[in-house]
Enzyme design. Structure first.
Site, PDB file in Angstrom:
ATOM      1  N   THR A 146       0.865  -1.185   0.000  1.00 12.34           N
ATOM      2  CA  THR A 146       0.000   0.000   0.000  1.00 12.34           C
ATOM      3  C   THR A 146       0.898   1.230   0.000  1.00 12.34           C
ATOM      4  O   THR A 146       2.009   1.177   0.522  1.00 12.34           O
ATOM      5  CB  THR A 146      -0.855  -0.011   1.288  1.00 12.34           C
ATOM      6  N   ARG A 174     -14.717  -6.141   1.004  1.00 11.51           N
ATOM      7  CA  ARG A 174     -13.884  -5.953   2.203  1.00 11.51           C
ATOM      8  C   ARG A 174     -13.260  -4.548   2.194  1.00 11.51           C
ATOM      9  O   ARG A 174     -12.782  -4.069   1.176  1.00 11.51           O
ATOM     10  CB  ARG A 174     -12.791  -7.010   2.230  1.00 11.51           C
ATOM     11  N   GLY A 176     -10.380  -2.122   4.203  1.00 11.97           N
ATOM     12  CA  GLY A 176      -9.252  -2.175   5.133  1.00 11.97           C
ATOM     13  C   GLY A 176      -9.087  -0.883   5.909  1.00 11.97           C
ATOM     14  O   GLY A 176     -10.029  -0.098   6.084  1.00 11.97           O
ATOM     15  N   ASP A 177      -7.863  -0.663   6.368  1.00  9.87           N
ATOM     16  CA  ASP A 177      -7.565   0.495   7.211  1.00  9.87           C
ATOM     17  C   ASP A 177      -7.361   1.789   6.431  1.00  9.87           C
ATOM     18  O   ASP A 177      -7.494   2.882   6.992  1.00  9.87           O
ATOM     19  CB  ASP A 177      -6.278   0.228   7.989  1.00  9.87           C
ATOM     20  N   GLY A 197       0.120  -2.466   5.687  1.00  6.85           N
ATOM     21  CA  GLY A 197       0.125  -3.739   6.402  1.00  6.85           C
ATOM     22  C   GLY A 197      -1.255  -4.356   6.420  1.00  6.85           C
ATOM     23  O   GLY A 197      -2.117  -4.012   5.611  1.00  6.85           O
ATOM     24  N   GLY A 199      -4.744  -4.638   7.187  1.00  2.51           N
ATOM     25  CA  GLY A 199      -5.723  -3.637   7.603  1.00  2.51           C
ATOM     26  C   GLY A 199      -6.467  -4.009   8.870  1.00  2.51           C
ATOM     27  O   GLY A 199      -6.732  -3.153   9.724  1.00  2.51           O
TER      28      GLY A 199
END
Ligand code: ASP
Length: 283
Positions: A146, A174, A176-177, A197, A199
């Site tokens: 990322t 989905r 993530g962070d 990394g 998430g």
């Protein structure tokens, strides 16, 4: 993690992105413009898991997330589940500046692309031969690559941005962070941070808020970045993440529990870019 043969390409890509941001800052531009420009370069670089080069989900498609924050105004914007917008980070900035919302997803977000001046492309545009091979190998779900950027401008304003294809083989839908404020990114008048990394680990740890709180309690960016490693692992044992952090004095912090974290930066005091692959603490 990046396969070894891609390290060099990743470092070149980090340098090119830092150079795009630096050009703006050097000309007196804003931290917000700089982080957006840096992330756009990385979204166009197939060596990274963002924009073109994103990993594929379980259905063999690319779904991207991005987030951006202006530390000066405290405004933030993010987009999720993006399939057709070439530069998700620019759409995230549009959400921040021109809607009453902070996170917009899927078709609702993509409908704003023309107004945001964002090019729309087929999903295939994002899929590189390398990612397709990875998909057909049916490797296990992995995180990494990322992209993120942080900047401090001549006015003393900070900004953070990040962009991702998420984790490979993720369920369609989905998130993530990366588009979650306080997890994958954060900026205020004292700091700016971006994470990469897994998430799910980063969200559970509240990683970017953790970094903000360390800075607020008086640590410098290098100290806060390295201290966060212990706290992150306490919150999420075996957690996989890496983060870049900048404080209002322009000090840089980089730390990771992953094997590597390719990065590049430049400050007013430096003659050239600092480019590296592995660092637990810098400057
Ligand atoms: N943090 C991203 C996510 O979980 C993945 C990555 O960093 O590569 O969506």
């Amino acid at each position: 993690m990046l396969p070894a043969e891609q390290y060099e390409r990743a470092l070149e890509g980090c340098r090119a992105a830092a150079a795009a941001g630096w050009e703006i800052l050097h000309a007196g531009g804003s931290a917000l413009d700089a982080v957006e420009a840096a992330v756009r370069v990385l979204e166009d670089d197939p060596a990274f898991n963002a924009g073109r080069g994103s990993v594929l989900n379980a259905a063999g498609q690319v779904e991207m997330d991005a987030g951006i924050m202006d530390g000066h105004t405290g405004q933030a914007g993010a987009v999720t589940l993006i399939k057709h917008v070439r530069h998700p980070i620019t759409l995230a900035r549009y959400v921040m500046a021109h809607t009453p919302h902070l996170i917009l997803g899927a078709e609702g977000a993509e409908a704003l692309a023309p107004k945001a001046g964002c090019a729309l492309v087929e999903n295939d545009f994002f899929i590189t031969p390398y990612r397709l091979k990875q998909y057909h190998r049916k490797a296990v779900s992995t995180a990494g690559d990322t992209v993120g950027a942080v900047a401090l401008d001549a006015q003393g304003h900070l900004a953070a941005a990040n962009s991702t294809g998420g984790v490979s083989f993720k369920y369609p839908g989905r998130i993530g962070d990366s588009p979650i404020l306080g997890a994958g990114y954060m900026a205020d008048s004292h700091m700016a941070a971006a994470a990469t990394g897994q998430g799910e680990h980063i969200i559970r740890a509240g990683l970017a808020f953790l970094l903000r709180d360390l800075i607020a309690s008086g640590f410098s960016a290098p100290q806060a970045a390295s201290r966060a490693t212990t706290l992150f692992l306490q919150r999420v044992p075996q957690g996989q993440a890496g983060w870049i952090l900048l404080d209002a004095q322009g000090r840089v912090g980089i730390a990771h529990t992953t094997r590597h974290l390719p990065h590049a930066w430049r400050t007013g005091g430096e003659e050239d870019f600092v480019v590296g692959l592995r660092a637990t603490e810098t400057k």
